[in-house]
Scaffold this motif. Structure first.
Motif, short mmCIF file in Angstrom:
data_model
loop_
_atom_site.label_atom_id
_atom_site.label_comp_id
_atom_site.label_asym_id
_atom_site.label_seq_id
_atom_site.Cartn_x
_atom_site.Cartn_y
_atom_site.Cartn_z
N ASN A 186 41.59 -74.07 -116.99
CA ASN A 186 42.92 -73.45 -117.15
C ASN A 186 43.04 -72.55 -118.37
O ASN A 186 44.11 -71.99 -118.62
CB ASN A 186 44.02 -74.53 -117.22
CG ASN A 186 44.17 -75.23 -115.88
OD1 ASN A 186 44.29 -74.58 -114.86
ND2 ASN A 186 44.13 -76.54 -115.88
N ALA A 187 41.98 -72.38 -119.15
CA ALA A 187 42.07 -71.53 -120.33
C ALA A 187 41.59 -70.10 -120.03
O ALA A 187 41.77 -69.20 -120.84
CB ALA A 187 41.25 -72.12 -121.47
N GLY A 188 40.99 -69.89 -118.84
CA GLY A 188 40.41 -68.60 -118.50
C GLY A 188 41.34 -67.41 -118.72
O GLY A 188 40.99 -66.48 -119.46
N PRO A 189 42.52 -67.39 -118.11
CA PRO A 189 43.41 -66.22 -118.24
C PRO A 189 43.78 -65.94 -119.70
O PRO A 189 43.82 -64.77 -120.11
CB PRO A 189 44.63 -66.61 -117.41
CG PRO A 189 44.12 -67.61 -116.41
CD PRO A 189 43.04 -68.37 -117.12
N ARG A 190 44.03 -66.99 -120.49
CA ARG A 190 44.41 -66.76 -121.89
C ARG A 190 43.22 -66.24 -122.69
O ARG A 190 43.38 -65.39 -123.58
CB ARG A 190 44.95 -68.05 -122.51
CG ARG A 190 46.33 -68.43 -121.94
CD ARG A 190 46.80 -69.76 -122.45
NE ARG A 190 47.10 -69.73 -123.89
CZ ARG A 190 47.36 -70.84 -124.61
NH1 ARG A 190 47.33 -72.03 -124.03
NH2 ARG A 190 47.64 -70.73 -125.89
N LEU A 191 42.02 -66.73 -122.39
CA LEU A 191 40.82 -66.23 -123.08
C LEU A 191 40.59 -64.76 -122.72
O LEU A 191 40.24 -63.94 -123.57
CB LEU A 191 39.59 -67.06 -122.71
CG LEU A 191 39.56 -68.50 -123.20
CD1 LEU A 191 38.33 -69.24 -122.68
CD2 LEU A 191 39.58 -68.54 -124.74
N ARG A 192 40.79 -64.45 -121.45
CA ARG A 192 40.60 -63.06 -120.99
C ARG A 192 41.58 -62.15 -121.73
O ARG A 192 41.20 -61.06 -122.19
CB ARG A 192 40.84 -62.98 -119.49
CG ARG A 192 40.23 -61.76 -118.83
CD ARG A 192 40.72 -61.61 -117.41
NE ARG A 192 42.11 -61.26 -117.39
CZ ARG A 192 43.02 -61.78 -116.57
NH1 ARG A 192 42.68 -62.68 -115.68
NH2 ARG A 192 44.28 -61.38 -116.63
N ALA A 193 42.82 -62.59 -121.86
CA ALA A 193 43.83 -61.79 -122.56
C ALA A 193 43.46 -61.64 -124.04
O ALA A 193 43.48 -60.53 -124.59
CB ALA A 193 45.21 -62.42 -122.41
N LEU A 194 43.09 -62.75 -124.66
CA LEU A 194 42.71 -62.73 -126.09
C LEU A 194 41.59 -61.74 -126.33
O LEU A 194 41.58 -61.01 -127.33
CB LEU A 194 42.26 -64.13 -126.53
CG LEU A 194 41.63 -64.24 -127.92
CD1 LEU A 194 42.68 -64.05 -129.00
CD2 LEU A 194 40.92 -65.59 -128.11
N LEU A 195 40.63 -61.69 -125.42
CA LEU A 195 39.43 -60.87 -125.64
C LEU A 195 39.54 -59.49 -124.99
O LEU A 195 38.55 -58.76 -124.92
CB LEU A 195 38.19 -61.62 -125.13
CG LEU A 195 37.96 -62.98 -125.81
CD1 LEU A 195 36.91 -63.79 -125.06
CD2 LEU A 195 37.58 -62.80 -127.28
N ASP A 196 40.74 -59.16 -124.47
CA ASP A 196 40.98 -57.82 -123.92
C ASP A 196 40.07 -57.48 -122.75
O ASP A 196 39.65 -56.32 -122.62
CB ASP A 196 40.73 -56.76 -125.01
CG ASP A 196 41.98 -56.52 -125.83
OD1 ASP A 196 43.08 -56.75 -125.29
OD2 ASP A 196 41.84 -56.10 -126.99
N ARG A 197 39.73 -58.46 -121.95
CA ARG A 197 38.88 -58.14 -120.80
C ARG A 197 39.75 -57.73 -119.61
O ARG A 197 40.87 -58.22 -119.46
CB ARG A 197 37.99 -59.34 -120.41
CG ARG A 197 37.07 -59.84 -121.51
CD ARG A 197 36.26 -58.74 -122.16
NE ARG A 197 35.53 -57.94 -121.19
CZ ARG A 197 35.09 -56.70 -121.43
NH1 ARG A 197 35.32 -56.12 -122.59
NH2 ARG A 197 34.42 -56.04 -120.51
#
Lengths: 282, 282
Positions: free
Chosen positions: A234-245
């Motif tokens: 469940n952390a995928g979308p937030r990690l993606r946002a954090l890392l600008d992917r």
């Protein structure tokens, strides 16, 4: 707007109610009998695993072929090489006790270059490796993951799962995410966007990015480093946002990378013997 | 049995008809709005890629931990080792021109042992490798795949796909499947069956089996062998039946393995540069 319908509704409400009920029932049944495993939908068998055989290695108009050869070891040498390589790889383990001893960026780069030599469906190379050494970004990653993990542990995980986890002493706290000199997050690219802004689906992206991750794990071990292959629930979308992917990229796995602590330990587990994983038809 | 219902049906048939219709509509809608990409259902984001972080390495009641250490190379040596390994792996290519020169079974066994050292979700090791050297079985595999491929080419593939394939000259004929001394079929295990006959779902089985396949590809290359990673579209169930694998196992990839032909060629394609696959946050 609704008023002219009132007499109609008053007369036919049992019909309307039964129609609605049956609509809902139908949709519930449809979901129940589609192939949904306990933890989310999965691909049908005819999807990725059974994608087209021998996909084109290049979708550019490129038919040029070049000769290919290998050193060509003798049989005895092949047996020796393969045995030595197996013994070396058999010393690899997933390690959570990672020290803060620095690692040269060149080593990380070479290991990621090696990951990039993996084959992929239609040679799309559908992977992005985000290597994080910034203490601030590592801390943010840790916050996101620990926040989700706390909810996972408190609400999302089954009792059996929690019991399993208790036994090995893990919890929502992930100190290695800030301690390891590098955290590598592997993204699979679900599609590419052409110069004309057209989406091009990448087939086999999960298999391809996972195979490349396999290459990466071998390369890290060969360099003398350790990691633990984790999948941040469940952390995928937030990690993606954090890392600008971009939206088309999804977190596949997360790898904290470094030297093992001097007093590192690993669970005392065994690997299946060859006879348990290999079937010979000769 | 149905007769006593006849008056009821005669009176209420419009209600029954509308109920049936709405049931069907409901089920159609439910399917239409589930996440179905063009080529089949896929996992929701919260499924495998976002599975629980840090799964238990062992689901047996086994908390025993053992010390773990590595040789501990100096920084310079790590850079040299990782660079040498990258250069070696960069010479690997997917090769379809495979000779019939025999390969010692010990080499195949060592490479599969190496694949078995890969990490996996909750240490389930959800993979089976079927290695086929029997000419009869290889011929049957080839028949199955060529039969499906002929239909793929004639009916199932898009015009764009066929055009792409024309460019590199592939077709439904797969001579390497009988010529290569070994054909290895990798199965992912979707679940295990306990001694009590209980099904236990394997999480991450596609990622795990693909990572193990990555280890296998590295090991084969290290031994001086070539292969081509293929995914036999629509042939999975027939291959599983041919090879007597249980229902829970699904074909992941198929690898013809051997020496390259003396006049082997590969498409002249390039790999993405490091800057295209790596993002550094320092």
């Amino acid at each position: 707007m609704a008023l002219p319908l009132a007499p109609f509704v008053a007369t036919y409400w049992p019909h309307i109610l039964s129609a609605l009920l049956c609509f809902v029932l139908g949709s519930v049944f449809a979901r129940a009998f589609s192939t949904v495993p306990p933890y989310g939908r999965r691909r049908r068998h005819s999807s990725v695993a059974d994608g087209p055989l021998d996909p084109p290695p290049n979708d550019e108009e490129n038919t040029l072929r070049v000769p290919y050869s290998l050193p060509g070891y003798g049989d005895g040498e092949m047996v020796r090489r393969s045995d030595r390589f197996y013994r070396e790889m058999d010393t690899r383990r997933s390690v959570r006790d990672i020290s803060d001893q620095p690692v040269p960026i060149e080593v990380i780069e070479n290991c990621l270059r090696t990951a990039g030599t993996a084959p992929s469906g239609a040679h799309k190379q559908p992977w992005t490796f985000v290597a994080i050494s910034s203490p601030e970004v590592k801390l943010e990653v840790r916050h996101i993951i620990e926040e989700e993990e706390r909810i996972n542990y408190e609400k999302r995980m089954s009792e059996q799962w929690l019991k399993d986890l208790e036994l090995i002493g893990t919890g929502w706290s992930k100190p290695y995410l800030t301690r390891a000199p590098y955290v590598i997050i592997v993204f699979k690219q679900q599609f590419a966007v052409t110069e004309e802004g057209e989406k091009k689906t990448h087939y086999y992206q999960e298999i391809s990015a996972s195979i490349a991750t396999g290459f990466l794990l071998v390369a890290l071990h060969n360099a003398g480093l350790v990691t633990v292959t984790t999948t941040p629930m469940n952390a995928g979308p937030r990690l993606r946002a954090l890392l600008d992917r971009p939206v088309g990229e999804k977190v596949l796995v997360l790898l904290p990378v470094g030297h093992p602590e001097e007093d590192a330990t690993v669970p005392d587990l065994r690997r299946k013997a060859l006879g348990e994983i290999m079937v010979l038809k000769d």
